[in-house]
Design a protein around this motif. Structure first.
Motif, PDB file in Angstrom:
ATOM      1  N   LYS A 114       1.696 -13.831 -59.030  1.00 57.26           N
ATOM      2  CA  LYS A 114       0.687 -14.824 -58.658  1.00 57.26           C
ATOM      3  C   LYS A 114       1.240 -15.620 -57.483  1.00 57.26           C
ATOM      4  N   ARG A 115       0.380 -16.173 -56.687  1.00 59.19           N
ATOM      5  CA  ARG A 115       0.824 -17.005 -55.570  1.00 59.19           C
ATOM      6  C   ARG A 115       1.162 -18.400 -56.083  1.00 59.19           C
ATOM      7  N   PRO A 116       2.297 -18.938 -55.623  1.00 61.48           N
ATOM      8  CA  PRO A 116       2.637 -20.311 -56.006  1.00 61.48           C
ATOM      9  C   PRO A 116       1.586 -21.288 -55.491  1.00 61.48           C
ATOM     10  N   PRO A 117       1.475 -22.448 -56.120  1.00 63.30           N
ATOM     11  CA  PRO A 117       0.537 -23.458 -55.627  1.00 63.30           C
ATOM     12  C   PRO A 117       0.810 -23.783 -54.156  1.00 63.30           C
ATOM     13  N   LEU A 118      -0.240 -24.119 -53.422  1.00 65.94           N
ATOM     14  CA  LEU A 118      -0.131 -24.371 -51.987  1.00 65.94           C
ATOM     15  C   LEU A 118       0.847 -25.483 -51.631  1.00 65.94           C
ATOM     16  N   TYR A 119       1.058 -26.433 -52.534  1.00 67.70           N
ATOM     17  CA  TYR A 119       1.934 -27.553 -52.221  1.00 67.70           C
ATOM     18  C   TYR A 119       3.421 -27.176 -52.224  1.00 67.70           C
ATOM     19  N   CYS A 120       3.781 -26.040 -52.808  1.00 62.12           N
ATOM     20  CA  CYS A 120       5.203 -25.705 -52.979  1.00 62.12           C
ATOM     21  C   CYS A 120       5.949 -25.557 -51.648  1.00 62.12           C
ATOM     22  N   CYS A 121       5.414 -24.767 -50.732  1.00 57.20           N
ATOM     23  CA  CYS A 121       6.136 -24.540 -49.471  1.00 57.20           C
ATOM     24  C   CYS A 121       6.333 -25.825 -48.671  1.00 57.20           C
ATOM     25  N   PRO A 122       5.288 -26.641 -48.472  1.00 50.30           N
ATOM     26  CA  PRO A 122       5.531 -27.904 -47.752  1.00 50.30           C
ATOM     27  C   PRO A 122       6.518 -28.833 -48.477  1.00 50.30           C
ATOM     28  N   CYS A 123       6.482 -28.871 -49.809  1.00 52.67           N
ATOM     29  CA  CYS A 123       7.447 -29.696 -50.557  1.00 52.67           C
ATOM     30  C   CYS A 123       8.869 -29.186 -50.340  1.00 52.67           C
ATOM     31  N   PHE A 124       9.006 -27.882 -50.274  1.00 51.56           N
ATOM     32  CA  PHE A 124      10.298 -27.256 -50.011  1.00 51.56           C
ATOM     33  C   PHE A 124      10.807 -27.694 -48.634  1.00 51.56           C
ATOM     34  N   ILE A 125       9.942 -27.628 -47.615  1.00 52.23           N
ATOM     35  CA  ILE A 125      10.301 -28.049 -46.256  1.00 52.23           C
ATOM     36  C   ILE A 125      10.640 -29.539 -46.236  1.00 52.23           C
ATOM     37  N   ARG A 126       9.878 -30.336 -46.971  1.00 54.81           N
ATOM     38  CA  ARG A 126      10.146 -31.777 -47.033  1.00 54.81           C
ATOM     39  C   ARG A 126      11.567 -32.050 -47.527  1.00 54.81           C
ATOM     40  N   GLY A 127      11.990 -31.329 -48.564  1.00 51.45           N
ATOM     41  CA  GLY A 127      13.345 -31.508 -49.073  1.00 51.45           C
ATOM     42  C   GLY A 127      14.395 -31.111 -48.054  1.00 51.45           C
ATOM     43  N   LEU A 128      14.189 -29.967 -47.384  1.00 48.48           N
ATOM     44  CA  LEU A 128      15.132 -29.551 -46.334  1.00 48.48           C
ATOM     45  C   LEU A 128      15.177 -30.576 -45.209  1.00 48.48           C
ATOM     46  N   ASN A 129      14.006 -31.086 -44.829  1.00 50.92           N
ATOM     47  CA  ASN A 129      13.949 -32.083 -43.759  1.00 50.92           C
ATOM     48  C   ASN A 129      14.678 -33.361 -44.160  1.00 50.92           C
ATOM     49  N   SER A 130      14.530 -33.769 -45.395  1.00 48.24           N
ATOM     50  CA  SER A 130      15.219 -34.981 -45.869  1.00 48.24           C
ATOM     51  C   SER A 130      16.734 -34.815 -45.774  1.00 48.24           C
ATOM     52  N   ILE A 131      17.231 -33.650 -46.167  1.00 51.42           N
ATOM     53  CA  ILE A 131      18.670 -33.397 -46.084  1.00 51.42           C
ATOM     54  C   ILE A 131      19.109 -33.378 -44.627  1.00 51.42           C
ATOM     55  N   ALA A 132      18.332 -32.707 -43.783  1.00 53.63           N
ATOM     56  CA  ALA A 132      18.672 -32.650 -42.356  1.00 53.63           C
ATOM     57  C   ALA A 132      18.757 -34.055 -41.762  1.00 53.63           C
ATOM     58  N   LEU A 133      17.781 -34.896 -42.075  1.00 55.03           N
ATOM     59  CA  LEU A 133      17.781 -36.262 -41.533  1.00 55.03           C
ATOM     60  C   LEU A 133      18.989 -37.058 -42.023  1.00 55.03           C
ATOM     61  N   LEU A 134      19.360 -36.857 -43.290  1.00 54.10           N
ATOM     62  CA  LEU A 134      20.552 -37.542 -43.809  1.00 54.10           C
ATOM     63  C   LEU A 134      21.820 -37.078 -43.094  1.00 54.10           C
ATOM     64  N   GLU A 135      21.774 -35.864 -42.540  1.00 58.39           N
ATOM     65  CA  GLU A 135      22.918 -35.302 -41.814  1.00 58.39           C
ATOM     66  C   GLU A 135      22.821 -35.549 -40.306  1.00 58.39           C
ATOM     67  N   ASN A 136      21.853 -36.372 -39.905  1.00 59.69           N
ATOM     68  CA  ASN A 136      21.634 -36.679 -38.484  1.00 59.69           C
ATOM     69  C   ASN A 136      21.372 -35.424 -37.659  1.00 59.69           C
ATOM     70  N   THR A 137      20.568 -34.524 -38.224  1.00 53.37           N
ATOM     71  CA  THR A 137      20.163 -33.321 -37.513  1.00 53.37           C
ATOM     72  C   THR A 137      18.679 -33.124 -37.769  1.00 53.37           C
ATOM     73  N   THR A 138      18.127 -32.032 -37.269  1.00 52.01           N
ATOM     74  CA  THR A 138      16.713 -31.728 -37.463  1.00 52.01           C
ATOM     75  C   THR A 138      16.556 -30.300 -37.966  1.00 52.01           C
ATOM     76  N   LEU A 139      15.396 -30.029 -38.547  1.00 52.97           N
ATOM     77  CA  LEU A 139      15.106 -28.664 -38.964  1.00 52.97           C
ATOM     78  C   LEU A 139      15.123 -27.733 -37.759  1.00 52.97           C
ATOM     79  N   GLU A 140      14.618 -28.216 -36.640  1.00 50.74           N
ATOM     80  CA  GLU A 140      14.589 -27.409 -35.418  1.00 50.74           C
ATOM     81  C   GLU A 140      15.998 -27.018 -34.977  1.00 50.74           C
ATOM     82  N   GLU A 141      16.920 -27.977 -35.012  1.00 47.26           N
ATOM     83  CA  GLU A 141      18.300 -27.686 -34.631  1.00 47.26           C
ATOM     84  C   GLU A 141      18.921 -26.680 -35.609  1.00 47.26           C
ATOM     85  N   CYS A 142      18.691 -26.876 -36.887  1.00 50.36           N
ATOM     86  CA  CYS A 142      19.239 -25.955 -37.899  1.00 50.36           C
ATOM     87  C   CYS A 142      18.675 -24.552 -37.737  1.00 50.36           C
ATOM     88  N   LEU A 143      17.364 -24.462 -37.472  1.00 51.55           N
ATOM     89  CA  LEU A 143      16.741 -23.159 -37.315  1.00 51.55           C
ATOM     90  C   LEU A 143      17.246 -22.462 -36.048  1.00 51.55           C
TER      91      LEU A 143
END
Length: 167
Positions: A114-143
């Motif tokens: 089954k497909r996961p609920p639509l909110y899962c992927c953005p919530c996942f990105i939100r968590g990664l973004n929060s960690i990146a910001l705490l590390e003074n970096t960005t998702l773009e830089e990490c990618l």
């Protein structure tokens, strides 16, 4: 440095060339994402900034591959996750575990085909973004870091998983 919008099609082309979309499943991609989240949790625990950036980038590559396979727009998912307010939890390990819990929910749905609920992927990105910001970096830089590391990598698909060639 490339933008996320420039990197997504490059990553998708890289995955196509290596047979990732033809020889794996969405579930396989989430399992690989789970492996990368484990590395992120360890890097956060060790407070290892370069390893955190690497793990965030690798995790995003896996999620981009997953989105492609389930015909979800990766750029939209990433942008939606970036528009969410970052978590206020100041402990990176807790954030990384939260990311792992969201991923476990996605795996549970994929396992049942089954497909996961639509909110899962953005919530996942939100968590990664929060960690990146705490590390003074960005998702773009990490990618960017992760893409530059894999773009010339060769290997083969074994049991739904890309195994890189040894140097």
């Amino acid at each position: 440095m490339k933008t996320i919008q420039e990197l997504v099609p490059l990553i998708q082309e890289w995955a196509k060339e290596r047979g990732i979309f033809d020889k794996s499943t969405p579930f396989d991609q989430l399992l690989k994402t789970h492996e990368e989240v484990g590395e992120l949790i360890k890097a956060c625990y060790d407070n290892d900034n370069p390893a955190i950036q690497d793990a965030i980038g690798d995790t995003m590559i896996c999620l981009i591959n997953y989105c492609y396979m389930v015909e979800e727009d990766s750029e939209h998912v990433i942008n939606e996750g970036l528009t969410m307010k970052p978590d206020k939890i100041a402990v990176k390990v807790r954030l990384a575990i939260h990311v792992g819990m969201v991923l476990s929910e996605m795996l549970r749905f994929e396992y049942k085909r089954k497909r996961p609920p639509l909110y899962c992927c953005p919530c996942f990105i939100r968590g990664l973004n929060s960690i990146a910001l705490l590390e003074n970096t960005t998702l773009e830089e990490c990618l960017n870091l992760a893409y530059n590391e894999i773009k010339n990598r060769t290997g083969k698909m074994i049991n739904g998983k890309f195994v890189k060639d040894e140097k």
